[in-house]
Design an enzyme around this catalytic site. Structure first.
Site, mmCIF file in Angstrom:
data_model
loop_
_atom_site.group_PDB
_atom_site.id
_atom_site.type_symbol
_atom_site.label_atom_id
_atom_site.label_comp_id
_atom_site.label_asym_id
_atom_site.label_seq_id
_atom_site.Cartn_x
_atom_site.Cartn_y
_atom_site.Cartn_z
ATOM 1 N N ARG A 53 0.804 -1.228 0.000
ATOM 2 C CA ARG A 53 0.000 0.000 0.000
ATOM 3 C C ARG A 53 0.832 1.271 0.000
ATOM 4 O O ARG A 53 0.591 2.195 -0.775
ATOM 5 C CB ARG A 53 -0.933 0.042 1.224
ATOM 6 C CG ARG A 53 -2.218 -0.725 1.046
ATOM 7 C CD ARG A 53 -2.642 -1.308 2.361
ATOM 8 N NE ARG A 53 -1.716 -2.362 2.725
ATOM 9 C CZ ARG A 53 -1.852 -3.633 2.351
ATOM 10 N NH1 ARG A 53 -2.900 -4.008 1.690
ATOM 11 N NH2 ARG A 53 -0.940 -4.541 2.668
ATOM 12 N N THR A 54 1.803 1.354 0.897
ATOM 13 C CA THR A 54 2.497 2.635 1.067
ATOM 14 C C THR A 54 3.232 3.016 -0.220
ATOM 15 O O THR A 54 3.071 4.123 -0.738
ATOM 16 C CB THR A 54 3.457 2.564 2.269
ATOM 17 O OG1 THR A 54 2.716 2.119 3.407
ATOM 18 C CG2 THR A 54 4.050 3.938 2.567
ATOM 19 N N LYS A 83 26.053 -2.763 -0.742
ATOM 20 C CA LYS A 83 27.527 -2.726 -0.775
ATOM 21 C C LYS A 83 28.097 -1.983 0.427
ATOM 22 O O LYS A 83 29.302 -1.846 0.556
ATOM 23 C CB LYS A 83 27.994 -2.014 -2.053
ATOM 24 C CG LYS A 83 27.510 -2.628 -3.346
ATOM 25 C CD LYS A 83 28.034 -1.791 -4.521
ATOM 26 C CE LYS A 83 27.436 -2.234 -5.840
ATOM 27 N NZ LYS A 83 27.749 -1.272 -6.921
ATOM 28 N N ARG A 104 11.399 4.152 3.178
ATOM 29 C CA ARG A 104 11.040 3.209 4.259
ATOM 30 C C ARG A 104 12.308 2.458 4.648
ATOM 31 O O ARG A 104 13.058 2.017 3.766
ATOM 32 C CB ARG A 104 9.959 2.231 3.807
ATOM 33 C CG ARG A 104 9.757 1.080 4.781
ATOM 34 C CD ARG A 104 8.560 0.233 4.447
ATOM 35 N NE ARG A 104 7.325 0.911 4.812
ATOM 36 C CZ ARG A 104 6.116 0.335 4.779
ATOM 37 N NH1 ARG A 104 6.002 -0.920 4.393
ATOM 38 N NH2 ARG A 104 5.047 0.997 5.133
ATOM 39 N N HIS A 132 5.300 5.996 11.506
ATOM 40 C CA HIS A 132 4.719 5.805 10.165
ATOM 41 C C HIS A 132 3.711 6.955 9.988
ATOM 42 O O HIS A 132 2.501 6.750 9.980
ATOM 43 C CB HIS A 132 4.046 4.438 10.099
ATOM 44 C CG HIS A 132 3.721 3.967 8.706
ATOM 45 N ND1 HIS A 132 3.796 4.774 7.591
ATOM 46 C CD2 HIS A 132 3.311 2.749 8.261
ATOM 47 C CE1 HIS A 132 3.451 4.066 6.529
ATOM 48 N NE2 HIS A 132 3.155 2.845 6.908
#
Ligand code: NCD
Length: 305
Positions: A53-54, A83, A104, A132
């Protein structure tokens, strides 16, 4: 330009402004007439943790507003973070390409660190079990739309009260309005963390901790179910013990007030029986739909458009 990192950054006026913008975006979407406010802009979506969703609602929001997107959907494996590049260096690179950056990350504070070296707005799309903010804003919009008020809301958060970042972001927003009561319903292994409890006590919040869902059902306006956050457990045996703590069934729903709503940030795993989806009080898919309008509004808000 503005970053969005933590819901504690918002005043009541900021929130009113964002809710109003979101309402306008919803109207424009429904009328099929979205103003291309982000024409020629590039939005970067960099996700170090899974998301449906996000990320997809941010990308849809950007596209609807006329922006283009660049994105790393599995950045832990497919960006130079693999890396060993630091989040600061990744952020500086994204500044060379994009006008706005959505991140995120599994580590608390990492998105804020990215924002400190960024001249472009950075939006926190979830950092570990911490915050959030865009989820909480769409949750607030949903509560307002469904209940026609934000004052005097009694809300129960059920399940993984320890690790839910939507919970941590939504509480400060609801505290901007008078009369809220909070119930935190969890097994003893997943109770509120001490620092958050201290914040609630210091802020003189009206709250109750319990392990009994039955007890709170008749008292609340919003039932907010949460998934047990498997990815935050270091020991999977501990997860197995609590993973099915609360499954909402029809018999529970019959104890709710007629006008109560059931919310869930989704994904649901084993928290809500799908037969409940037909009950008009099941608001979780409407809630997810609101995420699109909210994220359209937030992209414009961050860019001062
Ligand atoms: C939530 C999250 O990522 O914190 N999901 C979402 O963004 N809709 C809740 C969860 O994953 O359980």
């Amino acid at each position: 330009m503005r970053h969005i990192l933590n819901t504690k950054q918002f005043s009541k006026e900021d929130v009113a402004n964002i809710l109003e913008r979101t309402y306008k975006m919803e109207e424009q979407c429904k009328a099929g007439k979205v103003e291309k406010l982000l024409q020629d802009k590039i939005v970067a979506c960099i996700f170090f943790e899974p998301s449906t969703r996000t990320r997809l609602s941010f990308e849809t929001a950007a596209l609807k507003l006329g922006a283009n997107i660049i994105s790393a959907e599995n950045a832990a494996a497919n960006s130079s973070s693999y890396k060993g590049e630091t989040i600061e260096d990744t952020s500086k690179m994204l500044n060379c390409y994009a006008d706005l950056i959505v991140i995120r990350h599994p580590k608390m504070g990492e998105v804020e660190d990215a924002s400190k070296v960024s001249d472009k707005p950075v939006i926190n799309a979830g950092d570990g079990a911490n915050q959030h903010p865009t989820q909480a804003l769409l949750d607030l919009y949903t509560i307002k739309k469904e209940h026609k008020r934000l004052n005097d809301i009694s809300i129960a958060f059920v399940g993984d009260v320890l690790n839910s970042r939507p919970l941590r972001s939504l509480v400060p927003l609801l505290l901007l309005y008078p009369g809220s009561t909070f119930y935190f319903v969890s097994p003893k292994e997943l109770v509120l963390p001490e620092d958050y409890k201290k914040y609630l006590v210091d802020s003189k919040v009206n709250f109750v901790e319990t392990d009994s869902l039955e007890e709170v059902l008749p008292k609340i306006d919003v039932l907010y179910m949460t998934r047990v956050q498997k990815e935050r457990f270091t020991n999977l045996e501990d997860y197995e013990k609590v993973k099915d703590s609360f499954l909402l069934k029809l018999e529970h729903v019959s104890k709710l007030k007629k006008e109560a709503i059931i919310m869930h940030p989704l994904p649901r795993v084993n928290e809500i029986d799908s037969v409940i989806d037909r009950d008009p009080r099941a608001a979780y898919f409407r809630q997810a739909q609101n995420g699109l309008y909210m994220r359209m509004a937030l992209l414009c808000y961050c860019l001062n458009l």
